[in-house]
Design an enzyme around this catalytic site. Structure first.
Site, PDB file in Angstrom:
ATOM      1  N   ASP A  16       0.834  -1.205   0.000  1.00 14.29           N
ATOM      2  CA  ASP A  16       0.000   0.000   0.000  1.00 14.29           C
ATOM      3  C   ASP A  16       0.872   1.261   0.000  1.00 14.29           C
ATOM      4  O   ASP A  16       1.975   1.250   0.538  1.00 14.29           O
ATOM      5  CB  ASP A  16      -0.909  -0.033   1.238  1.00 14.29           C
ATOM      6  N   ASN A  18       1.244   3.405  -2.911  1.00 13.82           N
ATOM      7  CA  ASN A  18       1.767   3.834  -4.224  1.00 13.82           C
ATOM      8  C   ASN A  18       1.232   5.211  -4.629  1.00 13.82           C
ATOM      9  O   ASN A  18       1.970   6.049  -5.138  1.00 13.82           O
ATOM     10  CB  ASN A  18       1.351   2.840  -5.311  1.00 13.82           C
ATOM     11  N   GLY A  19      -0.075   5.418  -4.420  1.00 15.83           N
ATOM     12  CA  GLY A  19      -0.697   6.683  -4.822  1.00 15.83           C
ATOM     13  C   GLY A  19      -0.095   7.858  -4.065  1.00 15.83           C
ATOM     14  O   GLY A  19       0.246   8.886  -4.651  1.00 15.83           O
ATOM     15  N   ARG A  20       0.065   7.689  -2.743  1.00 14.36           N
ATOM     16  CA  ARG A  20       0.628   8.769  -1.923  1.00 14.36           C
ATOM     17  C   ARG A  20       2.084   9.040  -2.283  1.00 14.36           C
ATOM     18  O   ARG A  20       2.546  10.177  -2.296  1.00 14.36           O
ATOM     19  CB  ARG A  20       0.508   8.424  -0.429  1.00 14.36           C
ATOM     20  N   ARG A  29      -0.977   9.235  -9.877  1.00 16.77           N
ATOM     21  CA  ARG A  29      -0.938   8.038  -9.027  1.00 16.77           C
ATOM     22  C   ARG A  29      -0.279   6.842  -9.714  1.00 16.77           C
ATOM     23  O   ARG A  29       0.434   6.058  -9.087  1.00 16.77           O
ATOM     24  CB  ARG A  29      -2.366   7.616  -8.645  1.00 16.77           C
ATOM     25  N   ASN A  64     -10.641  -3.356  -5.838  1.00 15.70           N
ATOM     26  CA  ASN A  64      -9.941  -2.376  -6.684  1.00 15.70           C
ATOM     27  C   ASN A  64     -10.645  -2.131  -8.019  1.00 15.70           C
ATOM     28  O   ASN A  64     -10.366  -1.139  -8.696  1.00 15.70           O
ATOM     29  CB  ASN A  64      -8.484  -2.800  -6.937  1.00 15.70           C
ATOM     30  N   SER A 188      -7.825  -5.674   5.043  1.00  6.49           N
ATOM     31  CA  SER A 188      -8.477  -5.338   3.770  1.00  6.49           C
ATOM     32  C   SER A 188      -8.795  -6.561   2.900  1.00  6.49           C
ATOM     33  O   SER A 188      -8.470  -6.573   1.709  1.00  6.49           O
ATOM     34  CB  SER A 188      -7.626  -4.340   2.971  1.00  6.49           C
ATOM     35  N   GLU A 199       1.860 -13.484  11.950  1.00  9.43           N
ATOM     36  CA  GLU A 199       2.307 -12.332  12.733  1.00  9.43           C
ATOM     37  C   GLU A 199       2.159 -11.096  11.843  1.00  9.43           C
ATOM     38  O   GLU A 199       2.543 -11.122  10.670  1.00  9.43           O
ATOM     39  CB  GLU A 199       3.768 -12.503  13.163  1.00  9.43           C
TER      40      GLU A 199
HETATM   41  C1  FPP Z   1      -2.138   0.186  -3.205  1.00  5.53           C
HETATM   42  O1  FPP Z   1      -1.653   1.505  -3.260  1.00  5.53           O
HETATM   43  C2  FPP Z   1      -1.602  -0.565  -4.310  1.00  5.53           C
HETATM   44  C3  FPP Z   1      -2.322  -1.166  -5.294  1.00  5.53           C
HETATM   45  C4  FPP Z   1      -3.786  -1.142  -5.368  1.00  5.53           C
HETATM   46  C5  FPP Z   1      -1.680  -1.849  -6.397  1.00  5.53           C
HETATM   47  C6  FPP Z   1      -0.394  -2.537  -6.047  1.00  5.53           C
HETATM   48  C7  FPP Z   1       0.206  -2.974  -7.291  1.00  5.53           C
HETATM   49  C8  FPP Z   1       1.511  -2.949  -7.594  1.00  5.53           C
HETATM   50  C9  FPP Z   1       2.603  -2.577  -6.683  1.00  5.53           C
HETATM   51  C10 FPP Z   1       1.874  -3.385  -8.931  1.00  5.53           C
HETATM   52  C11 FPP Z   1       1.818  -4.877  -9.000  1.00  5.53           C
HETATM   53  C12 FPP Z   1       1.963  -5.242 -10.368  1.00  5.53           C
HETATM   54  C13 FPP Z   1       2.203  -6.473 -10.808  1.00  5.53           C
HETATM   55  C14 FPP Z   1       2.633  -6.631 -12.166  1.00  5.53           C
HETATM   56  C15 FPP Z   1       2.064  -7.683  -9.993  1.00  5.53           C
HETATM   57  P1  FPP Z   1      -2.689   2.675  -3.340  1.00  5.53           P
HETATM   58  O2  FPP Z   1      -2.907   3.034  -4.746  1.00  5.53           O
HETATM   59  O3  FPP Z   1      -3.922   2.323  -2.584  1.00  5.53           O
HETATM   60  O4  FPP Z   1      -1.885   3.810  -2.595  1.00  5.53           O
HETATM   61  P2  FPP Z   1      -2.510   4.956  -1.677  1.00  5.53           P
HETATM   62  O5  FPP Z   1      -3.054   4.260  -0.455  1.00  5.53           O
HETATM   63  O6  FPP Z   1      -1.327   5.803  -1.381  1.00  5.53           O
HETATM   64  O7  FPP Z   1      -3.559   5.646  -2.490  1.00  5.53           O
END
Ligand code: FPP
Length: 246
Positions: A16, A18-20, A29, A64, A188, A199
Site C-alpha cells: 500500500d 503507491n498513490g501517496r 498516481r 480495486n 483489507s 504475525e
Molecule cells: C495500493 O496503493 C496498491 C495497489 C492497489 C496496487 C499494487 C500494485 C503494484 C505494486 C503493482 C503490482 C503489479 C504487478 C505486475 C504484480 P494505493 O494506490 O492504494 O496507494 P494509496 O493508499 O497511497 O492511495
C-alpha cells in the site's frame, strides 16, 4: 520467539501507499504503481536471498475494480508490461510465479500472460511468488466452498484441512508474517483464512520506498514474536502433553 530460526517460510505483503508516493512527487498516481513493480521485483529477490520460500503480494483486490477506469486499465496493462520486462529475470533467478484470484474477471490477454508467467517458471524451486490479482479473501473462501460442493464433498466430512485444499494456495504453508506498508492498520480482505495465525507487521513506509532495511526490520520483529498458535506459554507438564495432543 519464532520457532524457525527467525526466518519466516512464507511472507505476505499488502503493497500500500503507491498513490501517496506519487502524490508527494507531484506525479499522477499511476507512477506510484509503476515504481511499485520495481520494488516488488527487488523484494522477491531479497526474500529469496534470505531463504524465504513463499512471498504473496496483494497486487489487485476484488474491491480495486471500483477505482477510476483509467487506473484499473493502467494496472491491467502494468501486468502485461511487467511480465514482458521482468519475467525472464525472475525465471533466471529461480522464482516460480503463481497467480491467485478470480481469472474469470480478467481479459483473455491478461489470462494468457498469467498462464505464461506460471508455465515459464513452473520448474523453479528457489522461491514461489504468489501474485494475488482480482483476489479477495472472501472470494477465496466462497470459491473453495463451491469447488468442494462440485466435487461432492459430504458436508459432514468437510473439515478445515479439506476446505484449505480448495483455497487458492492449495498445499502451500500459511503465511508466517504479514506486512502492510503505507500506514493503515487493517487486512483489507487479504488472506482471511490463511492469515489466522500470521504475525502482523505494519509500517508507515510507502510501498515504492520499501527496501532491504524495511524487510529486515519486519523479519526482526517477526523473530522476536512468541508464536503460540492458541497454546499455553511455558506449559506445565500436563498442559504440555495436552498441547502436544492438539
Ligand atoms: C495500493 O496503493 C496498491 C495497489 C492497489 C496496487 C499494487 C500494485 C503494484 C505494486 C503493482 C503490482 C503489479 C504487478 C505486475 C504484480 P494505493 O494506490 O492504494 O496507494 P494509496 O493508499 O497511497 O492511495
Amino acid at each position: 520467539m519464532a520457532s524457525d530460526a527467525g526466518i519466516p517460510r512464507h511472507v505476505a505483503i499488502v503493497m500500500d501507499g503507491n498513490g501517496r508516493w506519487a502524490k508527494r512527487r507531484f506525479l499522477p498516481r499511476v507512477f506510484g504503481h509503476k515504481a511499485g513493480v520495481d520494488t516488488l521485483v527487488k523484494t522477491v529477490l531479497a526474500c529469496a536471498d534470505r531463504g524465504i520460500e513463499h512471498l504473496t503480494v496483494f497486487a489487485f483486490s476484488s474491491e480495486n475494480w471500483k477505482r477510476p477506469t483509467e487506473e484499473v486499465s493502467f494496472l491491467m496493462g502494468l501486468v502485461l508490461v511487467a511480465v514482458e520486462k521482468y519475467l525472464g529475470r525472475l525465471a533466471a533467478r529461480g522464482v516460480r510465479v503463481r497467480v491467485i484470484g478470480d481469472r474469470d474477471q480478467l481479459s483473455e490477454r491478461l489470462r494468457q500472460a498469467c498462464d505464461q508467467a506460471e508455465s515459464n517458471t513452473a520448474h523453479n524451486t528457489r522461491i514461489t511468488l504468489w501474485v494475488a490479482f482480482a483476489y479477495g479473501g472472501r472470494w477465496d473462501i466462497v470459491q473453495a466452498c463451491r469447488a468442494a460442493m462440485r466435487d461432492g464433498v459430504d458436508p459432514q466430512a468437510l473439515d478445515e484441512a479439506t476446505l484449505a485444499r480448495y483455497l487458492a494456495f492449495g498445499e502451500a504453508p500459511d503465511p508466517d508474517l504479514l506486512i502492510r506498508t503505507g500506514g493503515e492498520l487493517r487486512i483489507s480482505n487479504f488472506l482471511l483464512w490463511q492469515a489466522a495465525y500470521s504475525e502482523l507487521v505494519f509500517t508507515d513506509c510507502l510501498w515504492p520506498d520499501f527496501d532491504d532495511a524495511e524487510l529486515d526490520k519486519a523479519i526482526a520483529a517477526y523473530a522476536a514474536r512468541d508464536r503460540r498458535f492458541g497454546l499455553v506459554k511455558n506449559a506445565a507438564p500436563a498442559q504440555a502433553a495436552a498441547n502436544r495432543a492438539c
